[in-house]
Design a protein around this motif. Sequence first.
Motif, short mmCIF file in Angstrom:
data_model
loop_
_atom_site.label_atom_id
_atom_site.label_comp_id
_atom_site.label_asym_id
_atom_site.label_seq_id
_atom_site.Cartn_x
_atom_site.Cartn_y
_atom_site.Cartn_z
N UNK A 158 0.86 -1.18 0.00
CA UNK A 158 0.00 0.00 0.00
C UNK A 158 0.89 1.23 0.00
N UNK A 159 0.76 2.04 -1.03
CA UNK A 159 1.66 3.18 -1.23
C UNK A 159 0.87 4.43 -1.60
N UNK A 160 1.57 5.54 -1.64
CA UNK A 160 0.99 6.80 -2.12
C UNK A 160 1.60 7.14 -3.47
N UNK A 161 2.88 7.43 -3.47
CA UNK A 161 3.64 7.62 -4.69
C UNK A 161 4.33 6.28 -5.03
N UNK A 162 5.13 6.27 -6.08
CA UNK A 162 5.97 5.10 -6.40
C UNK A 162 5.18 3.81 -6.56
N UNK A 163 4.13 3.87 -7.36
CA UNK A 163 3.33 2.69 -7.63
C UNK A 163 4.12 1.64 -8.40
N UNK A 164 3.89 0.38 -8.10
CA UNK A 164 4.49 -0.74 -8.82
C UNK A 164 3.38 -1.72 -9.18
N UNK A 165 3.76 -2.78 -9.89
CA UNK A 165 2.77 -3.76 -10.32
C UNK A 165 2.11 -4.47 -9.15
N UNK A 166 2.84 -4.57 -8.03
CA UNK A 166 2.29 -5.29 -6.88
C UNK A 166 1.88 -4.33 -5.76
N UNK A 167 1.45 -3.14 -6.14
CA UNK A 167 1.05 -2.17 -5.11
C UNK A 167 -0.33 -1.62 -5.42
N UNK A 168 -0.95 -1.05 -4.40
CA UNK A 168 -2.24 -0.39 -4.56
C UNK A 168 -2.16 1.00 -3.93
N UNK A 169 -2.99 1.89 -4.43
CA UNK A 169 -3.02 3.25 -3.91
C UNK A 169 -3.70 3.27 -2.56
N UNK A 170 -3.03 3.85 -1.58
CA UNK A 170 -3.62 3.97 -0.27
C UNK A 170 -3.92 5.41 0.08
N UNK A 171 -4.60 5.61 1.20
CA UNK A 171 -4.80 6.95 1.73
C UNK A 171 -3.86 7.12 2.92
N UNK A 172 -3.85 8.30 3.51
CA UNK A 172 -2.90 8.58 4.57
C UNK A 172 -3.07 7.63 5.76
N UNK A 173 -4.31 7.27 6.07
CA UNK A 173 -4.55 6.37 7.20
C UNK A 173 -4.08 4.95 6.90
N UNK A 174 -4.44 4.40 5.75
CA UNK A 174 -4.06 3.02 5.45
C UNK A 174 -2.57 2.89 5.19
N UNK A 175 -1.97 3.92 4.62
CA UNK A 175 -0.52 3.90 4.40
C UNK A 175 0.22 3.92 5.74
N UNK A 176 -0.30 4.68 6.68
CA UNK A 176 0.33 4.77 7.99
C UNK A 176 0.29 3.43 8.73
#
Length: 390
Positions: A158-176
């Motif tokens: 779970x990321x914000x920037x730097x997306x990869x094939x094995x990642x998903x976009x998160x929000x500030x709470x889920x990323x934390x």
Amino acid sequence: MNFAKVLLQWIALGTLALSWGWSAAFQIGPLGTRHEERLTNESNSTLADIAGRLGVLVKAPVHEEITHLGKWCSVERANLASDTYCSGRDVGFASPYVIYGVRWNDLPPFRLEEGQGNCDYLGRKNVCRNQTIRFSTQPACWYCLFKDAERKAQSKSIVGCNRTANSIQGNLMTRSHFGDLQFLHGMANAADIHPVSTRVQILEWLEFAWKVSSKEIGPQTQLKTIDNPTIKQHFGCTEWTVADLYLLGRQDAGSGLITQIREIAFGSVLHTVQDSFAAAHAEREPHQTAEQCEGTAFTTPARIVEFHAYGSQDGALHDHVDSREAMAADAQQRWPEAVEVTRNLFELHADGAKWADASTYLQCVFTLSDHRRASSPGHAYRRIVSTHER
């Protein structure tokens, strides 16, 4: 992450009792100060109201208590295990803005990108309103997003920037709590990360937050323009300002929060540092050193052997050592290190220390052991994978 844990009973289409653990820190309470409650400025949305309507069960406000103790809240050390006076909601030693900041690492306000609001963890669609999300104002949305991320984090980053094939976009709470911002809680973002890398991320985060608290970085500064590798890596793809990060939805002058952003940022520094003394977050050597942090009047804390990673931890085991009982266990002999270090940071903050001075001590607080090792869940907290999970 948080040493925070909230046990929420959500009443929807009947009574459903639910509990969870996450990358929380020493636990926090669901209720902020009464001042913070008023600042939400949203009808029927305070945490007290939510507790009454939805049956919120909470753990002890350990972060808040450590912070008040760090501001010399009146309690005898030998009585700490039984004397809970300093855990009071409005005990008043640390300012409500510092407490807001201490709670921010676990409960940051956030908004969703297009398409992110269709959380289906509880079998309901569109539980999120298109506005700033706080635990206090959209509890069903917050909880659904949290549980959805907990599930997805088992197989995706779970990321914000730097997306990869094995990642998903998160929000500030889920990323934390589950993703690329777990350093906010003194932890590694994943297993098998070299401790030097995690230490660098933590210290660069603390540099940013301290500079906000010392007016070296202003509230309207865009994060992508700040010369800080960790901030650029994790926030450089956004248009956020410092005020957006800490105060989203209430960064207007009318709320008054922006005038106190220094105190809020300082509170978030305290949270990260306090978390690093929770056993499920980081393993430190068994004893404090007798040494002094070079260039300071403060004692070197026990050195860090390993930063843990939450992904493969058992939530219940994690939460047990994040409790008030664990924090107060050694108080017969000395103040818990989290309290001692908090006191030292309050002293530096009160003296108006700039980062150049504060960094000397904070680097010492995160001194690595000669026996350092790469991140893992930690042997005592490892989750046993059941047959159906294999």
